[in-house]
Design a protein around this motif. Structure first.
Motif, PDB file in Angstrom:
ATOM      1  N   LEU A 333       0.955  -0.960   0.127  1.00 56.10           N
ATOM      2  CA  LEU A 333      -0.206  -0.011  -0.037  1.00 56.10           C
ATOM      3  C   LEU A 333       0.398   1.570  -0.101  1.00 56.10           C
ATOM      4  CD1 LEU A 333      -2.848   0.996   0.622  1.00 56.10           C
ATOM      5  CD2 LEU A 333      -2.792   0.860   2.973  1.00 56.10           C
ATOM      6  N   HIS A 334       0.663   2.063  -0.855  1.00 59.03           N
ATOM      7  CA  HIS A 334       1.799   3.285  -0.831  1.00 59.03           C
ATOM      8  C   HIS A 334       1.393   4.373   0.445  1.00 59.03           C
ATOM      9  CE1 HIS A 334       3.776   5.932  -3.146  1.00 59.03           C
ATOM     10  NE2 HIS A 334       3.305   6.842  -2.847  1.00 59.03           N
ATOM     11  N   THR A 335      -0.317   4.296   0.153  1.00 60.36           N
ATOM     12  CA  THR A 335       0.168   5.728   1.468  1.00 60.36           C
ATOM     13  C   THR A 335      -1.209   5.127   1.493  1.00 60.36           C
ATOM     14  OG1 THR A 335      -0.155   7.722   2.069  1.00 60.36           O
ATOM     15  CG2 THR A 335      -0.814   7.494  -0.975  1.00 60.36           C
ATOM     16  N   PHE A 336      -1.608   5.847   3.023  1.00 61.60           N
ATOM     17  CA  PHE A 336      -3.082   5.485   3.756  1.00 61.60           C
ATOM     18  C   PHE A 336      -4.447   6.497   3.679  1.00 61.60           C
ATOM     19  CE2 PHE A 336      -6.547   3.229   6.956  1.00 61.60           C
ATOM     20  CZ  PHE A 336      -6.676   2.328   6.479  1.00 61.60           C
ATOM     21  N   GLY A 337      -3.606   6.794   3.248  1.00 60.88           N
ATOM     22  CA  GLY A 337      -4.555   9.025   3.397  1.00 60.88           C
ATOM     23  C   GLY A 337      -3.352   9.904   4.001  1.00 60.88           C
ATOM     24  N   GLU A 338      -3.155  11.076   2.976  1.00 58.11           N
ATOM     25  CA  GLU A 338      -3.210  12.644   2.677  1.00 58.11           C
ATOM     26  C   GLU A 338      -3.533  13.647   3.348  1.00 58.11           C
ATOM     27  OE1 GLU A 338       0.441  11.765  -0.140  1.00 58.11           O
ATOM     28  OE2 GLU A 338      -1.845  11.739  -1.117  1.00 58.11           O
ATOM     29  N   VAL A 339      -2.872  14.104   3.927  1.00 56.35           N
ATOM     30  CA  VAL A 339      -3.536  15.700   4.218  1.00 56.35           C
ATOM     31  C   VAL A 339      -1.463  16.492   3.317  1.00 56.35           C
ATOM     32  CG1 VAL A 339      -4.262  15.341   6.014  1.00 56.35           C
ATOM     33  CG2 VAL A 339      -1.778  16.324   6.595  1.00 56.35           C
ATOM     34  N   VAL A 340      -2.228  18.019   3.526  1.00 55.42           N
ATOM     35  CA  VAL A 340      -1.588  19.021   2.674  1.00 55.42           C
ATOM     36  C   VAL A 340      -1.426  19.565   4.352  1.00 55.42           C
ATOM     37  CG1 VAL A 340      -1.220  21.030   1.980  1.00 55.42           C
ATOM     38  CG2 VAL A 340      -2.188  19.001   0.888  1.00 55.42           C
ATOM     39  N   ASP A 341       0.492  19.999   4.034  1.00 56.08           N
ATOM     40  CA  ASP A 341       1.084  20.633   5.697  1.00 56.08           C
ATOM     41  C   ASP A 341       0.773  22.175   5.356  1.00 56.08           C
ATOM     42  OD1 ASP A 341       2.989  21.802   7.444  1.00 56.08           O
ATOM     43  OD2 ASP A 341       4.755  20.383   7.077  1.00 56.08           O
ATOM     44  N   PRO A 342       0.195  23.048   6.086  1.00 54.48           N
ATOM     45  CA  PRO A 342      -0.800  24.109   6.485  1.00 54.48           C
ATOM     46  C   PRO A 342       0.990  25.378   5.413  1.00 54.48           C
ATOM     47  CG  PRO A 342      -1.026  23.473   8.041  1.00 54.48           C
ATOM     48  CD  PRO A 342      -0.681  22.187   7.027  1.00 54.48           C
ATOM     49  N   HIS A 343       1.940  24.908   6.631  1.00 52.84           N
ATOM     50  CA  HIS A 343       3.302  25.274   6.327  1.00 52.84           C
ATOM     51  C   HIS A 343       3.989  25.458   5.568  1.00 52.84           C
ATOM     52  CE1 HIS A 343       5.449  28.845   9.021  1.00 52.84           C
ATOM     53  NE2 HIS A 343       6.644  27.875   9.050  1.00 52.84           N
ATOM     54  N   ARG A 344       3.884  24.934   4.919  1.00 58.28           N
ATOM     55  CA  ARG A 344       5.255  24.228   3.524  1.00 58.28           C
ATOM     56  C   ARG A 344       4.411  23.993   2.431  1.00 58.28           C
ATOM     57  NH1 ARG A 344       8.312  18.995   4.572  1.00 58.28           N
ATOM     58  NH2 ARG A 344       9.627  19.810   3.130  1.00 58.28           N
ATOM     59  N   ILE A 345       3.570  23.417   2.729  1.00 53.27           N
ATOM     60  CA  ILE A 345       2.460  23.601   1.246  1.00 53.27           C
ATOM     61  C   ILE A 345       2.713  22.118   0.217  1.00 53.27           C
ATOM     62  CG2 ILE A 345       0.842  24.315  -1.011  1.00 53.27           C
ATOM     63  CD1 ILE A 345      -0.077  25.538   1.898  1.00 53.27           C
ATOM     64  N   VAL A 346       3.014  20.601   1.073  1.00 53.43           N
ATOM     65  CA  VAL A 346       3.136  19.807   0.661  1.00 53.43           C
ATOM     66  C   VAL A 346       2.565  18.536   1.400  1.00 53.43           C
ATOM     67  CG1 VAL A 346       5.680  20.148   0.444  1.00 53.43           C
ATOM     68  CG2 VAL A 346       5.261  19.194   2.605  1.00 53.43           C
ATOM     69  N   PRO A 347       2.386  17.721   0.387  1.00 53.21           N
ATOM     70  CA  PRO A 347       1.480  15.976   0.866  1.00 53.21           C
ATOM     71  C   PRO A 347       2.194  15.850   2.105  1.00 53.21           C
ATOM     72  CG  PRO A 347       1.698  16.349  -1.300  1.00 53.21           C
ATOM     73  CD  PRO A 347       2.941  17.442  -1.135  1.00 53.21           C
ATOM     74  N   ALA A 348       1.881  15.042   3.085  1.00 56.35           N
ATOM     75  CA  ALA A 348       2.511  15.197   4.276  1.00 56.35           C
ATOM     76  C   ALA A 348       1.296  13.697   4.549  1.00 56.35           C
ATOM     77  CB  ALA A 348       2.155  16.509   5.339  1.00 56.35           C
ATOM     78  N   ILE A 349       1.685  13.397   5.562  1.00 59.14           N
ATOM     79  CA  ILE A 349       1.189  11.857   6.225  1.00 59.14           C
ATOM     80  C   ILE A 349       0.309  12.166   7.661  1.00 59.14           C
ATOM     81  CG2 ILE A 349       1.942  10.014   4.955  1.00 59.14           C
ATOM     82  CD1 ILE A 349       3.277   9.651   8.110  1.00 59.14           C
TER      83      ILE A 349
END
Length: 672
Positions: A333-349
């Protein structure tokens, strides 16, 4: 009322009850042997698996957060026991568990996002044995719920509450056969739902020169007609030169889909242009949902039924996405879910204890505690994502970004408007993982840089976008000291185009990629050769450190190291031999920026392993690009607030049905 009348009334009421399937228990097809751990496994979860390193094994007391259950080496599930997509033999004396990714019931997701408060598990069996129902909590602790024995042909029912699943947890069941063995004929998770009407779906695939993948998924869908019962239309938006309709076997597959397949030919408007077309057509044809699919995937067709059942019962219109497994390592499983890091604007777990690329063949669902905590996300990748047309009508279609950040931006926009996104366990596709790509290098770098900055301008809650501009400068430096000049040219073009504003995004959808690719001839690092023998033989022993591997500088030394490295590359002329032959050859996994920065000339393999490029240091080019980067970033800081207002105010217009219709009309070809 007489007793007979009461019995007749009760019987009639029972017959009128509508128990609707939420999730069927399924098994892999004959060509999916390597996916068996995602559907069924055997034995019980017991023992301890170390998550960190061997040093923990020597510790007198192991911290709880460093531990994870593992199988103690019991019997394995047998692929040849699978009788059909829904039935399976359980051998005499053996136990199998459906506490797996595709067959456990994700109770916490139904508890959080829908009004459903109880479900029924129905298991039809033949033979002799037992059925055991278990559940877990958000910590991953398994808890016994109910057991029963079965003899002969039996239809066993368990009524189960969803009340205790506020933060996480699953339901599942195990089968244990006695000395005569048993079969599971079928099983499903259902609910009493008398008045429900299923929503209608437009299933859309965006493709660019991958007709074989498209046709394969069309075949899978045709072979599973029950998954298409509520699919109004299968739409392929073909943006390539290798046409799906020209693929061998297309006519046969099209006919097998019963007239539901339609192809739209349009110029290459990228993923955002293709998926926006799918959204647009779903609204126009009256569908309740647009289900977006990547072309280069293998779909688990049961996912369509599960996503629709879930979305139909959400408390309010909700975007429902599927997970992504690795196409080349199908139990991962590549990823179980993602959010956007608001300080960096990058995908994060979302949670620190989550593992990226979890392998279910090593540790199954019951053995992996973090998989039991419900994961709430900001967005779902458009490899598989179902968007209600009610949401599309309110917030618009995709931003015209071509590729990169279109899915994340849409999730953020939906969230701001009060619409959640759910990444639903048990719904998934197999897709080439990011480990087999390097889309930060080459032509895609333009879109990464521009679209991340656009997303930051629209959504960042921090002054000047938080850390985004600082990290943008750092990325420019890394690419430049790595001799990736074509990549950096694209990034500089992205910075320039930010100042042109949102009004020009539609206009460059079909032209920007050709413009970037036209620059390839100017840069040696963009010239791809098939074999290392296509380059001059490397100079023996002339590489940095005599070929000794170079590690990343320590964090406290990074600034000093960076300044010295940039100064050296600016001032020191390359080795004379470097212009005519490389100093070394680096595998892709070794081509990190802190290693590349030590070379004057090196051949590097690309991420796909299909070719190699010759990187050569050019101090003059480095100097001019570094200066331009500094100037553009300084201007961006000065004009940030005005640009942010400009982009935010334009979102509604440039994502509207009307704006996209003009673009589609300008770039559409003949339609079938």
């Amino acid at each position: 009322m007489s007793v007979a009348d009461k019995l007749e009334s009760t019987t009639a009421a029972a017959e009128s009850e509508q128990w609707r399937t939420l999730q069927r228990v399924i098994l892999p097809t004959d060509d999916q042997v390597d996916t068996l751990p995602l559907y069924v496994d055997a034995g019980s979860a017991s023992g301890i698996r170390l998550r960190e390193n061997d040093e923990l094994a020597r510790s007198p007391k192991l911290p709880e957060d460093k531990l994870q259950l593992f199988s103690s080496g019991g019997p394995k599930a047998h692929f040849d026991d699978i009788l059909s997509r829904q039935s399976m033999n359980v051998r005499a004396g053996e136990q199998v568990s459906f506490g797996t990714y595709f067959n456990a019931f994700p109770a916490s997701y139904w508890r959080r996002w829908t009004d459903v408060r109880s479900v029924r598990l129905e298991v039809t069996t033949t033979g002799h044995g037992s059925i055991t129902v278990s559940k877990s909590n958000a910590r991953g602790s398994a808890q016994h719920v109910e057991s029963t024995t079965v003899n002969g042909a039996a239809n066993t029912v368990f009524d189960l509450t969803l009340a205790p699943f506020g933060d996480g947890g699953w339901y599942w069941f195990d089968l244990a056969a006695d000395q005569d063995g048993m079969n599971m004929v079928e099983a499903q998770w259902t609910m009493l739902d008398e008045a429900h009407t299923d929503g209608q779906v437009t299933l859309e695939i965006t493709t660019m020169n991958k007709p074989d993948y498209c046709l394969n998924n069309a075949r899978i869908l045709a072979a599973n007609p029950e998954a298409l019962e509520n699919v109004k239309e299968i739409l392929i938006v073909d943006q390539g030169t290798k046409k799906v309709r020209d693929e061998e076997g297309f006519a046969e597959v099209s006919a097998s889909l019963g007239g539901k397949l339609r192809i739209i030919d349009q110029d290459n408007l990228g993923g955002s242009g293709g998926f926006a077309r799918g959204m647009y057509e779903a609204v126009e044809n009256g569908s309740d949902y647009a289900l977006l699919l990547d072309d280069d995937v293998v779909v688990e067709p049961e996912s369509i039924l599960r996503m629709l059942a879930f979305a139909d019962r959400c408390k309010k219109p909700t975007i429902v996405g599927g997970h992504m497994f690795d196409l080349h390592n199908r139990s991962v499983l590549h990823t179980f879910g993602e959010v956007v890091d608001p300080h960096r604007i990058v995908p994060a777990i979302p949670h620190a204890d989550m593992d990226m690329r979890h392998d279910f063949s090593i540790a199954n669902l019951r053995q992996t505690s973090w998989l039991h905590r419900r994961v709430d996300v900001d967005y779902n990748g458009w490899w598989m994502c179902m968007i209600p047309t009610a949401v599309i009508k309110e917030i618009g279609l995709s931003l015209p970004l071509f590729i990169k950040w279109d899915d994340a931006e849409y999730g953020l926009r939906a969230r701001a408007a009060g619409f959640a996104t759910v990444s639903l366990p048990g719904a998934a596709v197999w897709h080439v993982s990011w480990l087999d790509k390097d889309d930060m290098v080459g032509w895609q770098s333009y879109f990464h840089e521009r679209n991340r900055l656009i997303t930051t301008l629209i959504y960042s809650p921090y002054p000047k976008g938080g850390r985004v501009l600082r990290e943008s400068v750092q990325a420019d430096v890394k690419h430049l000291v790595s001799m990736q000049y074509f990549t950096e040219h694209g990034r500089l073009e992205a910075l320039k185009d930010i100042f042109k504003g949102p009004e020009q995004l539609h206009g460059v959808l079909a032209t920007k990629l050709p413009e970037i690719n036209a620059l390839r001839g100017q840069y040696a690092d963009a010239q791809l050769q098939e074999n290392v023998d296509d380059f001059p033989t490397p100079t023996l022993g002339r590489g940095p450190m005599g070929g000794t591997p170079v590690g990343m500088p320590r964090k406290k030394d990074l600034v000093t190291w960076g300044l010295k490295t940039v100064a050296r590359q600016l001032v020191k002329s390359p080795n004379a031999d470097a212009a005519v032959r490389p100093q070394s050859v680096l595998a892709h996994r070794d081509s990190r920026w802190f290693r590349l920065a030590r070379y004057d000339s090196v051949v590097v393999t690309n991420a796909e392993g299909t070719g190699m490029s010759w990187y050569r240091r050019d101090p003059k080019l480095l100097r001019s690009m570094l200066v331009e980067s500094a100037q553009l970033h300084a201007r961006l800081v000065r004009e940030w607030d005005g640009l942010a207002t400009r982009y935010r105010s334009a979102v509604a217009e440039i994502t509207s049905m009307e704006a996209w219709k003009k673009t589609f009309d300008a770039h559409s070809r003949d339609e079938q």
